[in-house]
Motif scaffolding. Structure first.
Motif, short mmCIF file in Angstrom:
data_model
loop_
_atom_site.label_atom_id
_atom_site.label_comp_id
_atom_site.label_asym_id
_atom_site.label_seq_id
_atom_site.Cartn_x
_atom_site.Cartn_y
_atom_site.Cartn_z
N LYS A 1 2.97 6.98 -4.72
CA LYS A 1 2.62 7.33 -6.09
C LYS A 1 1.56 8.53 -6.16
CE LYS A 1 2.17 6.26 -10.83
NZ LYS A 1 1.74 5.38 -12.00
N ALA A 2 0.49 8.06 -5.43
CA ALA A 2 -0.81 9.00 -5.32
C ALA A 2 -0.39 10.42 -4.71
CB ALA A 2 -1.81 8.45 -4.31
N ARG A 3 0.78 10.60 -3.93
CA ARG A 3 1.26 11.74 -3.45
C ARG A 3 2.05 12.44 -4.33
NH1 ARG A 3 3.62 8.74 1.05
NH2 ARG A 3 5.00 10.31 1.86
N GLY A 4 2.41 11.92 -5.74
CA GLY A 4 2.94 12.66 -6.84
C GLY A 4 4.57 12.73 -6.30
N LEU A 5 5.09 11.82 -5.43
CA LEU A 5 6.41 11.66 -5.31
C LEU A 5 6.98 11.55 -6.57
CD1 LEU A 5 6.64 10.09 -1.78
CD2 LEU A 5 6.59 12.45 -2.04
N THR B 1 1.69 2.67 -3.58
CA THR B 1 0.48 2.98 -4.01
C THR B 1 0.33 4.57 -3.50
OG1 THR B 1 -0.42 1.21 -4.18
CG2 THR B 1 -1.74 3.04 -4.71
N PHE B 2 0.27 4.63 -2.19
CA PHE B 2 0.33 5.97 -1.66
C PHE B 2 1.28 6.93 -1.95
CE2 PHE B 2 0.27 8.47 2.51
CZ PHE B 2 -1.00 9.44 2.24
N ASP C 1 0.94 -1.18 0.04
CA ASP C 1 0.00 -0.03 -0.02
C ASP C 1 0.74 1.36 0.02
OD1 ASP C 1 -2.24 -1.64 0.06
OD2 ASP C 1 -2.66 -1.32 2.20
N TYR C 2 1.93 1.20 0.52
CA TYR C 2 2.83 2.40 0.77
C TYR C 2 3.29 2.80 -0.80
CZ TYR C 2 6.64 -0.84 1.91
OH TYR C 2 7.43 -1.96 1.71
#
Lengths: 577, 331
Positions: free
Chosen positions: B233-237, B230-231, B227-228
């Protein structure tokens, strides 16, 4: 209906997302339109596979091959999201569109401190902070979600589930996005923690004034939290509107099903059991299960304080053990199953101490006491097909002498929980959905004809509509097969629906006990009151916090007595001593 | 501190057990090393076998082999503690500790360098192969590396010798340096050592990069499902951050365990390579000692082996909490 480019908020028109698979094109999102103004909370509801999460992914530019956004416009404050390049979208994620993940338990990098995970968001979006400034920002973000500054120096494993989820919120709002997408942010949390996290989320959204999308399948949570709602099914919007209107007068039958699948006070279907006042002897003969001053301590931590009860067994009943994580409810279940040994006192099954049984008695105990656990994904050995899973208990307990007989048992086990045997027996666990797996676990338990079932959070990880099916299965076990059920849960609402008797567990002690009508309709102990007040009722007019703010209620729980349980009535077949 | 003492005690326990086993095992054979050495030298010099018993007996007294077993045992433990490993039988009158200390740096340099390079290259390749957007050429390189991993390194070593040393004549066939050179600190000597180490290092590299790559690849696949990721990527890192700070950082922890254990195996891991390339390291020394059952030398080599493994395990235990913060809590 193209929205004007200048208008504030999110405007989505004719959004289509398709997945190209071997079996053809799957239209995951099939032409949906909606708009959210800044400051508004919009709920996206639907079963898994309805397209609600895919919609969110599309709004974040995260649809990956073999999926593709095939048409549509999505403008956020005039910015055309869907025409952005991958690199440009990367800059807008977090800064413009931010995401709060579902599995907060595992959504944080386990090897990095919380502050580092907050700060890397600034750094990767062209806004690195000076050292002193960084510390201040971390502290203020943590404060915004109600966490002490010390959390910044901690690693994820040092935080509780609720704290992790709030840390995720702090990370997600760092750049004050215009749109927040929260994907079932509280699905694994107990009601009180859920209420705290949702209150935090709501406050934070008010602070930054963003639009918010809450994805979920829990209509209760929707009723408590959102302003407007979109109900999705098979990639299409079936209903869209103001949340009060939808709950008061659902126009689509699917919406009605979703609302009705939530356990609710008004719809408690079965008549309640006759209650008896005062202590009555359990039964003639040996009780099925009895706890005699049982307590359990792990080192210095007292997981369960001395507890005594008897479950007669000749009068089957569903006893719910309700509490938050850390209340001792799972310890209680492990003690019943003989997985743990009591520190003090004795657990007896039909008169035998469960930790000191002979071979024959153990064999009988293992057959007669079955368990269904929380996680249907982790309960199966991935190497075996279902027929193996079902054959093992049949062999172990000598219940089938031939393959035909075993097959017969399996077919009936599948049918007892409403699964098609032909579609089930020759599959692997990973080929079935979570709900199917969990039903099969119940079916497996029924198959060996137990007398007692320990069900530890059996529905916390399945969709709302399947919840009532599985709870129905448990109900059937009691009424038709005469099986008693110990139902361990953090969810008072489901306990209310199926339990004959409820024990509320707090910090290892039973604080309140009684039939559901007494305990839930008229809770006396502050902790029970807090639990009941935190149930997200599927009714926009019955609000969380009717009994006071979360902090006030938590305070009165802290001051309350936990040594003496409040017992107002008893039922035949179960007796708390 | 308590943790450190606990690890130290465990290490000493392991060393003691290993020391005891090593004392006992060679004595379970009924061959007599002194008799064999003398018989061999007599065979060479054409002497007779007469009077051999007396000679053997006098040497046994000299080496302490006529003492009761328990006495020999206690003496050997005491000597082990002082790192006095006795006198070699086959290289008489050299002391075992001298021989071992001479050979050890060669092994550490050779195997240490090879392992470090193999780890770095293999881990990087393994991580990149399953990272979306990695360079295309990896699609060709990695399968080749995997195939090479299936070939034992001594076979690769022989092929390399055949190709580069005997056919092309680019590199020496073996040895740590050219015969006749006297080791010193000059640049010429170091260059010679480097040239001689190319083939052995290359053979280990070719054989083990694939193994590192394979295990890293598996961990990367697992980590990418977390999950981390995905998160993140979802934070635009940035892709760079997600690759290094998220994926590799989390996938590498089990690799580090294997690496430290592999470094602990420097002594034994080298036997075959050092033998094939005639490298003056400890593996070669051990091999020669076993051929003539030189108790003291065998024991000396194995003692160093146990020390290195014990030491690296202790280091692993102590550094692991730095790599994985979750271990810190478990204490």
């Amino acid at each position: 209906m193209n929205a004007p480019a200048s208008s504030a908020g999110l405007h989505v028109a004719d959004l289509k997302v398709e997945y190209y698979t071997d079996d053809g094109i799957v239209k995951a999102v099939d032409g949906i339109d909606f708009a959210i103004r800044p400051g508004v909370r919009m709920g996206f509801v639907g079963e898994s596979g309805s397209g609600k999460t895919t919609t969110a992914l599309a709004l974040m530019g995260m649809i990956e091959s073999p999926g593709k956004v095939t048409s549509g416009v999505a403008r956020l404050d005039g910015l055309d999201l869907l025409s952005l390049s991958d690199a440009a979208f990367e800059q807008h994620r977090l800064a413009t569109v931010s995401y709060i993940p579902q599995g907060a338990m595992n959504s944080l990098n386990p090897v990095a401190r919380i502050e580092a995970q907050i700060l890397e968001g600034f750094r990767d979006h062209g806004a690195p902070l000076a050292r002193a400034d960084a510390q201040r920002r971390v502290a203020s973000l943590l404060e915004q979600v109600g966490l002490p500054p010390a959390v910044g120096r901690m690693f994820p494993h040092e935080l509780s589930g609720g704290m992790k989820q709030r840390a995720c919120i702090a990370i997600a709002i760092a750049l004050r996005p215009k749109l927040l997408i929260a994907d079932e942010p509280t699905s694994a949390l107990d009601v009180i923690t859920q209420r705290r996290v949702m209150e935090t989320l709501g406050r934070v959204q008010d602070d930054i004034g963003s639009a918010l999308i809450l994805i979920g399948h829990d209509m209760g949570l929707m009723a408590q939290f959102v302003d407007e709602m979109v109900v999705m099914r098979d990639g299409k919007v079936v209903e869209h509107g103001d949340v009060r209107t939808i709950f008061a007068n659902p126009s689509h039958p699917y919406t009605r099903t979703l609302i009705e699948s939530v356990p609710s006070l008004e719809r408690r279907s079965k008549p309640s059991r006759a209650t008896t006042n005062g202590g009555q002897a359990a039964t003639n003969g040996m009780p099925l299960l009895s706890f005699d001053g049982v307590s359990k301590a792990y080192g210095q931590v007292e997981a369960l304080r001395p507890l005594s009860f008897t479950l007669a067994g000749d009068m089957p009943c569903v006893v719910a053990i309700v509490g938050q994580s850390g209340s001792g409810k799972t310890t209680l279940g492990s003690l019943v199953l003989g997985f743990e040994t009591a520190t003090n006192g004795r657990v007896t099954y039909s008169g035998d101490d469960v930790n000191r049984m002979g071979r024959a008695a153990v064999n009988r105990f293992r057959r007669e006491v079955q368990a269904v656990f929380q996680d249907p994904y982790a309960s199966y050995n991935p190497f075996y097909k279902i027929d193996h899973v079902l054959t093992v208990p049949l062999k172990n307990f000598g219940m089938a002498s031939s393959r035909e007989e075993a097959l017969d048992h399996m077919i009936r086990a599948c049918e007892s929980v409403g699964l098609d045997p032909a579609q089930t027996i020759h599959r692997y666990a990973h080929q079935m959905s979570g709900g199917q797996r969990q039903r099969l676990m119940v079916g497996r338990a029924i198959m060996v004809k137990p007398r007692l079932l320990v069900a530890d959070e059996p529905v916390s990880m399945v969709d709302a509509s399947l919840r009532s099916t599985i709870l129905g299965n448990l109900e059937t076990m009691k009424t038709e097969l005469g099986i008693s059920v110990l139902y361990i849960t953090h969810d008072l609402a489901t306990a209310y629906e199926i339990a004959d008797y409820i024990l509320v567990l707090h910090k290892g002690s039973v604080v309140e006990a009684g039939v559901p009508e007494t305990v839930i309709d008229d809770p006396q102990h502050p902790y029970t009151r807090l639990l009941v007040d935190s149930i997200p009722w599927p009714d926009p007019n019955r609000h969380w916090g009717a009994g006071g703010s979360l902090d006030e209620e938590t305070q009165s729980v802290a001051e309350a007595d936990v040594t003496q349980p409040l017992v107002r009535n008893e039922i035949e077949g179960f007796r708390l001593a | 501190m308590l943790r450190f003492l606990k690890r130290l005690f465990l290490m000493l326990l392991v060393i003691w057990l290993a020391a005891s086993l090593n004392f006992l095992l060679p004595r379970l054979t009924d061959r007599n090393p002194i008799e064999e050495v003398i018989a061999a030298s007599m065979g060479e010099s054409g002497g007779t076998m007469e009077g051999i018993e007396e000679i053997v007996a006098s040497y046994e007294a000299r080496f302490g082999l006529d003492q009761p077993l328990w006495k020999q045992y206690l003496f050997s433990l005491w000597d082990s503690l002082r790192f006095d490993l006795g006198i070699s039988i086959s290289f008489f009158p050299e002391r075992v500790s001298t021989l071992v200390l001479q050979a050890l740096p060669w092994s550490i340099a050779l195997i240490g360098t090879a392992t470090a390079f193999a780890f770095a290259i293999g881990t990087a390749l393994g991580a990149l192969t399953v990272w979306p957007g990695a360079p295309r050429f990896l699609n060709v390189v990695v399968p080749v590396i995997m195939v090479l991993a299936a070939i034992p390194f001594y076979l690769i070593g022989l092929m390399l010798i055949f190709l580069f040393a005997s056919q092309l004549n680019w590199l020496p066939t073996g040895g740590g340096y050219a015969p006749g050179t006297i080791p010193d600190n000059s640049f010429e000597f170091l260059a010679e050592v480097f040239v001689h180490s190319i083939l052995p290092i290359l053979s280990i590299l070719l054989a083990s990069i694939g193994i590192w790559a394979l295990s890293m690849r598996g961990m990367m696949v697992t980590v990418q499902g977390e999950d981390y990721m995905t998160f993140a990527k979802a934070r635009g890192l940035s892709g760079w951050r997600r690759f290094w700070r998220y994926a590799v950082r989390n996938a590498i922890t089990p690799q580090v365990t294997t690496l430290v254990l592999a470094l602990g195996n420097i002594v034994t891991g080298a036997v075959l390579v050092e033998r094939i390339f005639g490298y003056p390291g400890i593996g070669n020394l051990l091999f020669q000692a076993i051929l003539v059952i030189d108790y003291y030398l065998i024991y000396g080599c194995v003692y160093v082996l146990v020390l290195t493994i014990g030491l690296s395990l202790m280091i692993l235990d102590l550094i692991y909490p730095l790599i994985d913060p979750r271990i810190r809590a478990a204490g």
